[in-house]
Design a protein around this motif. Structure first.
Motif, PDB file in Angstrom:
ATOM      1  N   VAL A  26      40.816  41.116  42.617  1.00 19.89           N
ATOM      2  CA  VAL A  26      41.236  39.714  42.615  1.00 19.89           C
ATOM      3  C   VAL A  26      40.867  39.016  43.924  1.00 19.89           C
ATOM      4  O   VAL A  26      41.566  38.119  44.381  1.00 19.89           O
ATOM      5  CB  VAL A  26      42.753  39.578  42.331  1.00 19.89           C
ATOM      6  CG1 VAL A  26      43.063  39.837  40.871  1.00 19.89           C
ATOM      7  CG2 VAL A  26      43.562  40.487  43.227  1.00 19.89           C
ATOM      8  N   THR A  27      39.764  39.431  44.501  1.00 26.78           N
ATOM      9  CA  THR A  27      39.271  38.742  45.686  1.00 26.78           C
ATOM     10  C   THR A  27      39.118  37.254  45.430  1.00 26.78           C
ATOM     11  O   THR A  27      39.383  36.425  46.304  1.00 26.78           O
ATOM     12  CB  THR A  27      37.921  39.343  46.130  1.00 26.78           C
ATOM     13  OG1 THR A  27      38.125  40.704  46.536  1.00 26.78           O
ATOM     14  CG2 THR A  27      37.315  38.567  47.290  1.00 26.78           C
ATOM     15  N   TYR A  70      34.867  33.750  37.923  1.00 27.25           N
ATOM     16  CA  TYR A  70      34.842  34.700  39.030  1.00 27.25           C
ATOM     17  C   TYR A  70      35.917  35.775  38.909  1.00 27.25           C
ATOM     18  O   TYR A  70      36.197  36.483  39.871  1.00 27.25           O
ATOM     19  CB  TYR A  70      34.927  34.000  40.383  1.00 27.25           C
ATOM     20  CG  TYR A  70      33.643  33.290  40.782  1.00 27.25           C
ATOM     21  CD1 TYR A  70      32.935  33.669  41.917  1.00 27.25           C
ATOM     22  CD2 TYR A  70      33.141  32.239  40.025  1.00 27.25           C
ATOM     23  CE1 TYR A  70      31.761  33.025  42.279  1.00 27.25           C
ATOM     24  CE2 TYR A  70      31.964  31.587  40.368  1.00 27.25           C
ATOM     25  CZ  TYR A  70      31.277  31.987  41.493  1.00 27.25           C
ATOM     26  OH  TYR A  70      30.116  31.353  41.842  1.00 27.25           O
ATOM     27  N   PHE A  71      36.520  35.904  37.725  1.00 31.93           N
ATOM     28  CA  PHE A  71      37.487  36.964  37.463  1.00 31.93           C
ATOM     29  C   PHE A  71      37.005  37.776  36.261  1.00 31.93           C
ATOM     30  O   PHE A  71      36.398  37.239  35.332  1.00 31.93           O
ATOM     31  CB  PHE A  71      38.871  36.397  37.147  1.00 31.93           C
ATOM     32  CG  PHE A  71      39.589  35.810  38.326  1.00 31.93           C
ATOM     33  CD1 PHE A  71      40.526  36.548  39.032  1.00 31.93           C
ATOM     34  CD2 PHE A  71      39.329  34.513  38.724  1.00 31.93           C
ATOM     35  CE1 PHE A  71      41.194  35.996  40.116  1.00 31.93           C
ATOM     36  CE2 PHE A  71      39.994  33.950  39.808  1.00 31.93           C
ATOM     37  CZ  PHE A  71      40.927  34.706  40.504  1.00 31.93           C
ATOM     38  N   ARG A 126      47.884  43.124  37.881  1.00 29.48           N
ATOM     39  CA  ARG A 126      48.256  41.722  38.013  1.00 29.48           C
ATOM     40  C   ARG A 126      49.670  41.603  38.555  1.00 29.48           C
ATOM     41  O   ARG A 126      49.973  40.778  39.388  1.00 29.48           O
ATOM     42  CB  ARG A 126      48.174  41.040  36.625  1.00 29.48           C
ATOM     43  CG  ARG A 126      48.516  39.582  36.692  1.00 29.48           C
ATOM     44  CD  ARG A 126      47.515  38.797  37.528  1.00 29.48           C
ATOM     45  NE  ARG A 126      46.211  38.933  36.964  1.00 29.48           N
ATOM     46  CZ  ARG A 126      45.273  39.667  37.543  1.00 29.48           C
ATOM     47  NH1 ARG A 126      45.496  40.289  38.680  1.00 29.48           N
ATOM     48  NH2 ARG A 126      44.099  39.780  36.977  1.00 29.48           N
ATOM     49  N   TYR A 127      50.578  42.454  38.052  1.00 30.00           N
ATOM     50  CA  TYR A 127      51.958  42.372  38.534  1.00 30.00           C
ATOM     51  C   TYR A 127      52.033  42.737  40.008  1.00 30.00           C
ATOM     52  O   TYR A 127      52.733  42.103  40.785  1.00 30.00           O
ATOM     53  CB  TYR A 127      52.838  43.320  37.717  1.00 30.00           C
ATOM     54  CG  TYR A 127      54.273  43.321  38.179  1.00 30.00           C
ATOM     55  CD1 TYR A 127      55.132  42.290  37.825  1.00 30.00           C
ATOM     56  CD2 TYR A 127      54.752  44.326  39.000  1.00 30.00           C
ATOM     57  CE1 TYR A 127      56.439  42.271  38.266  1.00 30.00           C
ATOM     58  CE2 TYR A 127      56.053  44.313  39.436  1.00 30.00           C
ATOM     59  CZ  TYR A 127      56.892  43.286  39.059  1.00 30.00           C
ATOM     60  OH  TYR A 127      58.175  43.284  39.505  1.00 30.00           O
ATOM     61  N   LEU A 158      43.295  39.573  53.359  1.00 28.88           N
ATOM     62  CA  LEU A 158      42.959  40.177  52.071  1.00 28.88           C
ATOM     63  C   LEU A 158      41.603  39.752  51.529  1.00 28.88           C
ATOM     64  O   LEU A 158      41.301  40.012  50.367  1.00 28.88           O
ATOM     65  CB  LEU A 158      44.063  39.854  51.064  1.00 28.88           C
ATOM     66  CG  LEU A 158      45.425  40.472  51.389  1.00 28.88           C
ATOM     67  CD1 LEU A 158      46.487  39.978  50.430  1.00 28.88           C
ATOM     68  CD2 LEU A 158      45.352  41.993  51.359  1.00 28.88           C
ATOM     69  N   VAL A 159      40.792  39.110  52.354  1.00 33.34           N
ATOM     70  CA  VAL A 159      39.435  38.732  51.940  1.00 33.34           C
ATOM     71  C   VAL A 159      38.441  39.453  52.832  1.00 33.34           C
ATOM     72  O   VAL A 159      38.489  39.300  54.058  1.00 33.34           O
ATOM     73  CB  VAL A 159      39.223  37.208  52.026  1.00 33.34           C
ATOM     74  CG1 VAL A 159      37.787  36.844  51.625  1.00 33.34           C
ATOM     75  CG2 VAL A 159      40.212  36.482  51.123  1.00 33.34           C
ATOM     76  N   PRO A 160      37.546  40.249  52.253  1.00 33.89           N
ATOM     77  CA  PRO A 160      36.563  40.963  53.079  1.00 33.89           C
ATOM     78  C   PRO A 160      35.804  40.020  53.998  1.00 33.89           C
ATOM     79  O   PRO A 160      35.475  38.888  53.633  1.00 33.89           O
ATOM     80  CB  PRO A 160      35.633  41.591  52.032  1.00 33.89           C
ATOM     81  CG  PRO A 160      36.496  41.753  50.814  1.00 33.89           C
ATOM     82  CD  PRO A 160      37.413  40.562  50.820  1.00 33.89           C
TER      83      PRO A 160
END
Length: 463
Positions: A335-336, A144-145, A5-6, A371-373
């Motif tokens: 974290v997508t 969704y997490f 997370r950090y 950063l999103v597939p």
């Protein structure tokens, strides 16, 4: 997971660890005012089967286990069954993970709207409003997490209204046990979730405390943050950051990209989503000033490497600020959902970088699609955030917003307006993204605390 997370927080908005949260206090929780000690003990420590039975009697609620808790509390991990689509509840469900800190059923309840998973959060952690109010607390893993992910995953059901309705159903369910006043809170992305819940269900709670939450009403315009970054801190510190950026994308580029690639390989990670080590280097170098002021601040200026620093020293400092491992495929995939939200509703602005003219190789690298597939479709909804902003300005009430003076997030803050009632914005001097009431000036701290206690109907203790 706490490290994960950090590491991923540079993306704004994605935020550092929930800023309103504090480590569990080692001291015993303050007893509730006005009740005999025996009654307080019974309320604070009910028979295990009684509390568990009452929770399990709530339709859709399940008690998973009990965790270690601060003195005077019980800590329970729960699951609550939610519809994947609240508009069509017959089309599938998932279980949402919750952490309950039980103090007493007649104490206030703090709804801690986590914007991510609960993997990184200590189940015994109390948010600052929980400490101040000596209250119960329910922390909610965002849909969704983590374990709160529907399978199969229909990404179109990850939006701010669906998440706010998750919170609404949890409040409604737990109010059958916890009937005193409810307060909501969150920091950074979690604070954004707090505001969105209030916009769609304004009467669920008596008030909200929101830390370090951005309000991006136009994701195409990053001028406000650019201006902020041109003024924050001292000229010498800003010049030192620029010099580092130019080293990273200039003479030290090949060397640094090689270190990134070797580090990823050493951890068994890959860089397919971001594309390459060089692309990752350019992306993170552009993000460097924002991340520096969020987390390092004025105290970090003297640690910025100079031109004489070795390549190893420069890389170690850069990695320490940016958390480079957080951009490998393993960590990004965790974290997508956060990046998807930025790319569909929350927004993420791009930084201007005239100081790096001639050094940038990848047009559009700052866009969240990096950063999103590619197999996950995204379409940005430009009306979502202006709607939230209008609600705060024209209808928002019982709201406290807290920002750090040096935090770039405050370049696009929530503001009160002509229709706001009992709503306040406070600025903590010499502070970055990690902000609390106790970093405010004494007068602002007293005012913010008094408002919180008033909303929760808890008497202010004698001076």
């Amino acid at each position: 997971m706490k490290k994960t997370r950090y590491l991923l927080m540079p993306l704004l908005l994605t935020g550092l660890l929930a800023s309103g949260a504090a480590a569990p206090s080692a001291a015993p929780a303050r007893p509730a005012e006005g009740r005999p000690a025996a009654a307080r003990e019974v309320a604070a420590r009910p028979a295990a089967d009684d509390l568990s039975a009452r929770l399990s009697a709530i339709p859709g609620m399940r008690v998973v286990k009990e965790n270690p808790a601060p003195a005077g509390y019980r800590a329970l991990e729960l699951r609550y069954r939610q519809p994947v689509d609240h508009r069509h509840p017959d089309r599938g469900t998932f279980e949402q993970r919750l952490f309950l800190l039980h103090r007493a059923t007649d104490r206030p309840m703090v709804l801690n709207t986590n914007g991510y998973d609960l993997d990184y959060q200590d189940p015994a952690l109390r948010a600052e409003p929980t400490e101040i109010l000596d209250s119960n607390q329910i922390s909610v893993e965002h849909r969704y997490f983590g374990t709160s992910t529907p399978h199969p995953t229909d990404w179109t059901k990850l939006d701010i209204w669906q998440a706010a309705t998750d919170h609404h159903r949890i409040v409604r369910a737990l109010k059958t046990i916890y009937r005193a006043a409810w307060i909501s809170t969150g920091g950074s992305k979690s604070g954004m979730a707090t505001v969105y819940h209030r916009r769609f269900y304004p009467h669920d709670v008596a008030g909200s405390v929101v830390y370090s939450a951005p309000d991006i009403t136009d994701a195409r315009d990053g001028a406000a943050e650019d201006r902020f970054l041109e003024r924050v801190g001292s000229p010498a510190c800003r010049r030192a950051l620029t010099a580092v950026q130019r080293q990273l994308l200039g003479a030290r580029r090949t060397e640094t990209a090689g270190r990134i690639a070797r580090s990823a390989a050493a951890h068994g990670d890959t860089l397919h989503i971001v594309g390459s080590a060089d692309r990752l280097l350019e992306f993170t170098t552009l993000m460097l000033p924002e991340r520096f002021w969020m987390g390092q601040g004025e105290a970090g200026c003297r640690r910025i490497p100079g031109r004489s620093a070795t390549g190893a020293a420069l890389y170690a400092w850069f990695d320490g600020v940016m958390g480079l491992q957080g951009y490998t495929d393993l960590y990004v995939s965790l974290v997508t959902a956060s990046f998807y939200q930025l790319g569909t509703q929350l927004g993420m602005t791009e930084r201007a970088a005239p100081q790096l003219a001639g050094m940038l190789r990848y047009p559009g690298i700052q866009r969240i699609r990096t950063l999103v597939p590619r197999h996950i479709p995204m379409r940005f909804q430009p009306r979502a955030m202006p709607d939230i902003d209008r609600w705060v300005r024209h209808h928002g009430s019982e709201l406290t917003f807290v920002y750090g003076e040096n935090d770039p997030v405050r370049s696009q803050p929530f503001r009160t307006g002509p229709g706001s009632r009992d709503a306040h914005v406070y600025l903590a001097p010499h502070t970055g993204h990690h902000v609390r009431f106790d970093k405010l000036s004494p007068g602002d701290r007293a005012r913010a605390t008094a408002a919180l206690r008033r909303w929760a109907a808890v008497d202010t203790p004698p001076a």
